[in-house]
Design a protein around this motif. Structure first.
Motif, PDB file in Angstrom:
ATOM      1  N   GLY A  58      -7.642  11.737   9.002  1.00  0.00           N
ATOM      2  CA  GLY A  58      -8.588  11.033   8.154  1.00  0.00           C
ATOM      3  C   GLY A  58      -8.894   9.643   8.695  1.00  0.00           C
ATOM      4  O   GLY A  58      -8.337   9.208   9.718  1.00  0.00           O
ATOM      5  N   ALA A  59      -9.727   8.919   7.979  1.00  0.00           N
ATOM      6  CA  ALA A  59     -10.192   7.614   8.444  1.00  0.00           C
ATOM      7  C   ALA A  59      -9.052   6.643   8.706  1.00  0.00           C
ATOM      8  O   ALA A  59      -9.120   5.836   9.633  1.00  0.00           O
ATOM      9  CB  ALA A  59     -11.170   7.029   7.427  1.00  0.00           C
TER      10      ALA A  59
ATOM     11  N   ILE B  86       9.062   7.792   3.831  1.00  0.00           N
ATOM     12  CA  ILE B  86       7.923   7.651   2.922  1.00  0.00           C
ATOM     13  C   ILE B  86       6.620   7.859   3.692  1.00  0.00           C
ATOM     14  O   ILE B  86       6.408   7.236   4.729  1.00  0.00           O
ATOM     15  CB  ILE B  86       7.866   6.240   2.295  1.00  0.00           C
ATOM     16  N   VAL B  87       5.728   8.705   3.164  1.00  0.00           N
ATOM     17  CA  VAL B  87       4.411   8.861   3.792  1.00  0.00           C
ATOM     18  C   VAL B  87       3.272   8.488   2.842  1.00  0.00           C
ATOM     19  O   VAL B  87       2.110   8.502   3.238  1.00  0.00           O
ATOM     20  CB  VAL B  87       4.196  10.283   4.350  1.00  0.00           C
ATOM     21  N   ASP B  88       3.602   8.129   1.601  1.00  0.00           N
ATOM     22  CA  ASP B  88       2.578   7.652   0.675  1.00  0.00           C
ATOM     23  C   ASP B  88       3.264   7.161  -0.597  1.00  0.00           C
ATOM     24  O   ASP B  88       4.448   7.430  -0.841  1.00  0.00           O
ATOM     25  CB  ASP B  88       1.567   8.736   0.326  1.00  0.00           C
ATOM     26  N   SER B  89       2.489   6.423  -1.410  1.00  0.00           N
ATOM     27  CA  SER B  89       2.934   5.978  -2.727  1.00  0.00           C
ATOM     28  C   SER B  89       1.681   5.602  -3.501  1.00  0.00           C
ATOM     29  O   SER B  89       0.565   5.702  -2.978  1.00  0.00           O
ATOM     30  CB  SER B  89       3.899   4.790  -2.616  1.00  0.00           C
ATOM     31  N   CYS B  90       1.843   5.162  -4.742  1.00  0.00           N
ATOM     32  CA  CYS B  90       0.650   4.896  -5.555  1.00  0.00           C
ATOM     33  C   CYS B  90      -0.143   3.690  -5.058  1.00  0.00           C
ATOM     34  O   CYS B  90      -1.347   3.588  -5.298  1.00  0.00           O
ATOM     35  CB  CYS B  90       1.033   4.722  -7.022  1.00  0.00           C
ATOM     36  N   ARG B  91       0.523   2.755  -4.389  1.00  0.00           N
ATOM     37  CA  ARG B  91      -0.088   1.569  -3.797  1.00  0.00           C
ATOM     38  C   ARG B  91      -0.548   0.531  -4.825  1.00  0.00           C
ATOM     39  O   ARG B  91      -1.075  -0.511  -4.444  1.00  0.00           O
ATOM     40  CB  ARG B  91      -1.265   1.938  -2.878  1.00  0.00           C
ATOM     41  N   GLU B  92      -0.345   0.791  -6.098  1.00  0.00           N
ATOM     42  CA  GLU B  92      -0.868  -0.090  -7.140  1.00  0.00           C
ATOM     43  C   GLU B  92       0.197  -0.676  -8.056  1.00  0.00           C
ATOM     44  O   GLU B  92      -0.037  -1.718  -8.670  1.00  0.00           O
ATOM     45  CB  GLU B  92      -1.891   0.672  -7.997  1.00  0.00           C
ATOM     46  N   CYS B  93       1.339  -0.024  -8.201  1.00  0.00           N
ATOM     47  CA  CYS B  93       2.354  -0.510  -9.137  1.00  0.00           C
ATOM     48  C   CYS B  93       2.993  -1.790  -8.593  1.00  0.00           C
ATOM     49  O   CYS B  93       2.805  -2.160  -7.430  1.00  0.00           O
ATOM     50  CB  CYS B  93       3.420   0.557  -9.392  1.00  0.00           C
ATOM     51  N   GLU B  94       3.774  -2.464  -9.435  1.00  0.00           N
ATOM     52  CA  GLU B  94       4.351  -3.741  -9.026  1.00  0.00           C
ATOM     53  C   GLU B  94       5.259  -3.612  -7.809  1.00  0.00           C
ATOM     54  O   GLU B  94       5.351  -4.534  -6.985  1.00  0.00           O
ATOM     55  CB  GLU B  94       5.119  -4.372 -10.190  1.00  0.00           C
ATOM     56  N   TYR B  95       5.916  -2.463  -7.670  1.00  0.00           N
ATOM     57  CA  TYR B  95       6.848  -2.298  -6.557  1.00  0.00           C
ATOM     58  C   TYR B  95       6.100  -2.014  -5.257  1.00  0.00           C
ATOM     59  O   TYR B  95       6.457  -2.550  -4.196  1.00  0.00           O
ATOM     60  CB  TYR B  95       7.865  -1.210  -6.878  1.00  0.00           C
ATOM     61  N   CYS B  96       5.056  -1.205  -5.323  1.00  0.00           N
ATOM     62  CA  CYS B  96       4.242  -0.976  -4.129  1.00  0.00           C
ATOM     63  C   CYS B  96       3.592  -2.271  -3.666  1.00  0.00           C
ATOM     64  O   CYS B  96       3.585  -2.602  -2.474  1.00  0.00           O
ATOM     65  CB  CYS B  96       3.173   0.081  -4.407  1.00  0.00           C
ATOM     66  N   VAL B  97       3.058  -3.035  -4.607  1.00  0.00           N
ATOM     67  CA  VAL B  97       2.403  -4.302  -4.268  1.00  0.00           C
ATOM     68  C   VAL B  97       3.401  -5.275  -3.639  1.00  0.00           C
ATOM     69  O   VAL B  97       3.064  -6.060  -2.749  1.00  0.00           O
ATOM     70  CB  VAL B  97       1.737  -4.919  -5.511  1.00  0.00           C
ATOM     71  N   ALA B  98       4.666  -5.191  -4.084  1.00  0.00           N
ATOM     72  CA  ALA B  98       5.718  -6.077  -3.563  1.00  0.00           C
ATOM     73  C   ALA B  98       6.310  -5.562  -2.254  1.00  0.00           C
ATOM     74  O   ALA B  98       7.241  -6.163  -1.719  1.00  0.00           O
ATOM     75  CB  ALA B  98       6.822  -6.240  -4.602  1.00  0.00           C
TER      76      ALA B  98
ATOM     77  N   ASP C  87      -0.722   8.378   7.272  1.00  0.00           N
ATOM     78  CA  ASP C  87      -1.549   7.203   7.008  1.00  0.00           C
ATOM     79  C   ASP C  87      -0.977   6.002   7.778  1.00  0.00           C
ATOM     80  O   ASP C  87       0.246   5.793   7.805  1.00  0.00           O
ATOM     81  CB  ASP C  87      -1.541   6.920   5.500  1.00  0.00           C
ATOM     82  N   GLU C  88      -1.852   5.208   8.383  1.00  0.00           N
ATOM     83  CA  GLU C  88      -1.392   4.070   9.178  1.00  0.00           C
ATOM     84  C   GLU C  88      -0.547   3.091   8.373  1.00  0.00           C
ATOM     85  O   GLU C  88       0.318   2.398   8.925  1.00  0.00           O
ATOM     86  CB  GLU C  88      -2.578   3.329   9.784  1.00  0.00           C
ATOM     87  N   ASN C  89      -0.774   3.023   7.054  1.00  0.00           N
ATOM     88  CA  ASN C  89      -0.044   2.088   6.209  1.00  0.00           C
ATOM     89  C   ASN C  89       1.394   2.512   5.956  1.00  0.00           C
ATOM     90  O   ASN C  89       2.179   1.734   5.405  1.00  0.00           O
ATOM     91  CB  ASN C  89      -0.776   1.908   4.880  1.00  0.00           C
ATOM     92  N   TYR C  90       1.743   3.728   6.348  1.00  0.00           N
ATOM     93  CA  TYR C  90       3.112   4.232   6.183  1.00  0.00           C
ATOM     94  C   TYR C  90       3.729   4.566   7.543  1.00  0.00           C
ATOM     95  O   TYR C  90       4.685   5.324   7.640  1.00  0.00           O
ATOM     96  CB  TYR C  90       3.113   5.432   5.233  1.00  0.00           C
TER      97      TYR C  90
END
Length: 348
Positions: free
Chosen positions: A29-30, A92-104, A139-142
């Protein structure tokens, strides 16, 4: 790359031997990178999951969350990596990306639940398959970069074993003036000794016997004691600021809590399949903490890799061919490895 089949080793059913097969990989993917896997570490948690030790698994199951390889293709919007880059993928290859722990940057504690590298269902409803395979799309972010200072084979186990020990050592501020004990000198424990020593702590290994004492001292421990010796718990009472338990067998937690100083912490990173009992006076008596820690976030994993490169740290490994995986599992259970099996993915 379109959806395609890649070669892998999978357990077709609970407790079944792993066998060579093929599994699907999604299109790039992108924001995805296609990784040509070079090495994959064998973690004890792979064995737990293949054998349904932690609950019912998804089969066929391709284990492996200690992945080191090279980027073979990048998506149109990827900015962090280029073809030819040395990269790693952990648990880990993904997560919600929005909760307080992902943001942290603590994706491992995602409120909605992180997506595991294998034995999981991703956010598109597709099964995840791990690193005992020729390629993986992530995903590049993981995905993290592996510094040039670490060989890919010894880097692979750092993606789980390394970060699993680095994260609690940093969180509980191991460093100069701190006394740290590592329970068990195995795939996890040997990295705990190396990292704690590099952080400047005084390190003690607590192992069932003195069989690996010479290794422990070479890896950075200043002291090594056998827990099978009843006098060990008397000699070391009230000694440690931090104890990291890396073993997957139930321990007498009260006995180990007795080794802590006031305000000390006993942190579990090994996960026994059976429940453990505890008399709460063991923690009340010294304002002690009984805690757990699970891997680390993506940013902390990158920090750990950079730290290991700076200090010349890698895992102590035994490189195997893919057809030796089932034998390696039995040897892990028999504690017959020093200290991490790594699969040469070219043999898959």
């Amino acid at each position: 790359m379109t959806v395609t089949q890649v070669t892998a080793y999978a357990a077709p059913a609970p407790k079944a031997p792993l066998e060579r097969t093929t599994v699907p990989r999604r299109p790039v993917g992108a924001h995805d990178v296609l990784i040509d896997i070079k090495y994959a570490g064998i973690c004890h948690s792979d064995i737990h999951q293949v054998r349904d030790g932690w609950g019912e698994g998804l089969y066929p199951m391709v284990p492996g969350h200690e992945i080191a390889g090279v980027v073979a293709e990048v998506g149109a919007e990827v900015t962090r990596f280029a073809i030819g880059d040395r990269v790693g993928v952990g648990c880990i290859v993904d997560s919600c990306r929005e909760c307080e722990y992902c943001v942290a940057g603590q994706e491992q504690y995602c409120v909605q639940g992180m997506t595991g590298t294998y034995n999981a269902v991703d956010r598109q409803g597709e099964r995840t398959y791990g690193g005992y395979s020729s390629h993986i799309v992530v995903d590049e972010n993981y995905t993290v970069g592996i510094p040039e200072g670490i060989a890919l084979d010894v880097a692979a186990p750092l993606l789980c074993a390394g970060i699993t020990l680095y994260s609690p050592l940093k969180h509980w501020q191991a460093g100069p003036g701190k006394k740290v004990a590592v329970v068990g000198l195995g795939g996890l424990g040997h990295m705990g000794v190396k990292i704690a020593h590099a952080l400047g702590a005084e390190v003690t290994v607590l192992s069932q016997s003195l069989r690996k004492r010479e290794d422990g001292l070479k890896l950075g421990a200043s002291h090594y004691y056998a827990t099978s010796d009843e006098t060990t718990f008397e000699k070391l009472a009230g000694s440690f600021d931090l104890i990291l338990s890396t073993v997957s067998a139930p321990l007498d937690l009260g006995a180990y809590l007795g080794l802590l100083r006031v305000d000390g912490a006993l942190v579990n990173v090994g996960a026994p399949e059976e429940p453990v009992a505890l008399n709460l006076f063991s923690v009340i008596g010294g304002r002690k903490t009984l805690a757990g820690s699970m891997i680390g976030g993506i940013a902390e994993t990158q920090e750990m890799l950079d730290f290991c490169a700076e200090h010349g740290l890698g895992s102590e490994i035994e490189l195997i061919r893919a057809e030796e995986i089932n034998e390696a599992y039995e040897r892990v259970l028999a504690s017959d490895v020093r200290y991490r099996f790594v699969i040469d993915a070219s043999t898959i």
